[in-house]
Design a protein around this motif. Structure first.
Motif, PDB file in Angstrom:
ATOM      1  N   LYS A 141     -49.122  35.733  23.878  1.00 14.12           N
ATOM      2  CA  LYS A 141     -47.669  35.571  23.965  1.00 14.12           C
ATOM      3  C   LYS A 141     -47.288  35.227  25.396  1.00 14.12           C
ATOM      4  N   GLY A 142     -46.104  34.652  25.537  1.00 13.57           N
ATOM      5  CA  GLY A 142     -45.650  34.225  26.850  1.00 13.57           C
ATOM      6  C   GLY A 142     -44.337  34.865  27.232  1.00 13.57           C
ATOM      7  N   PRO A 143     -43.640  34.269  28.203  1.00 11.29           N
ATOM      8  CA  PRO A 143     -42.408  34.856  28.723  1.00 11.29           C
ATOM      9  C   PRO A 143     -41.258  34.882  27.709  1.00 11.29           C
ATOM     10  N   LEU A 144     -41.211  33.942  26.771  1.00 12.26           N
ATOM     11  CA  LEU A 144     -40.128  33.950  25.779  1.00 12.26           C
ATOM     12  C   LEU A 144     -40.233  35.188  24.890  1.00 12.26           C
ATOM     13  N   ALA A 165     -39.155  38.164  26.840  1.00 10.33           N
ATOM     14  CA  ALA A 165     -37.700  38.219  27.000  1.00 10.33           C
ATOM     15  C   ALA A 165     -37.016  38.697  25.713  1.00 10.33           C
ATOM     16  N   LEU A 166     -37.619  38.369  24.564  1.00 14.08           N
ATOM     17  CA  LEU A 166     -37.073  38.781  23.275  1.00 14.08           C
ATOM     18  C   LEU A 166     -37.570  40.170  22.877  1.00 14.08           C
TER      19      LEU A 166
END
Length: 159
Positions: A149-152, A155-156
């Motif tokens: 997984k990444g930053p999005l 953030a969610l």
């Protein structure tokens, strides 16, 4: 233009390198016989040796039959088609590392559908997002397999 001889030599050399990497990596895990049977590196070691052996055989065969391998393997038009597949895949790997697999999947699918499939941009983007959401639901909930997984997602709050 790439000749068939060059393609044979390049492919055999690459395969031999991968087989050699498997052999060297397997040595770290042991290739002998332990108390519980073969050690964990035994199977990869022998498969790596098999790949190296087959690659050496291909190199010899290509060298001996060089005259018969002078036909064109890849024309310019075909090279462009290969690049149109390979370059987005390479970008997918980079974007996956930076933004996570789900975001990269959505971007990759939307881009490829739009540029190569000639779908409308709205349909391409919607399909990319739908596929990423579908993969998320199946992998994370149904199979409980955590994916990069990444930053999005961070953030969610999806972790």
């Amino acid at each position: 233009m790439i000749s068939r001889y060059t393609a044979e030599i390049g492919t055999a050399t690459l395969a031999a390198g991968l087989g050699l990497a498997a052999v060297i990596g397997a040595l770290e895990f042991g290739i002998g016989w332990g108390d519980a049977g073969p050690e964990s590196g035994a199977f990869p070691f022998y498969m790596g040796l098999l790949v190296v052996g087959a690659s050496v055989g291909t190199l010899v065969q290509a060298t001996v039959g060089r005259k018969g391998l002078q036909s064109v393997f890849l024309h310019k038009e075909e090279a462009v088609r290969v690049a149109s597949f390979f370059l987005p895949m390479a970008a997918f790997v980079v974007v996956s590392l930076l933004l996570g697999l789900y975001v990269a999947t959505a971007i990759y699918l939307a881009f490829v559908m739009w540029t190569q499939g000639k779908y409308r941009l709205v349909v391409s983007v919607a399909s990319g997002i739908a596929a990423a959401v579908g993969f998320y639901l199946v992998l994370e909930f149904a199979f409980q397999v955590p994916i990069l997984k990444g930053p999005l997602e961070a953030a969610l709050g999806i972790y």
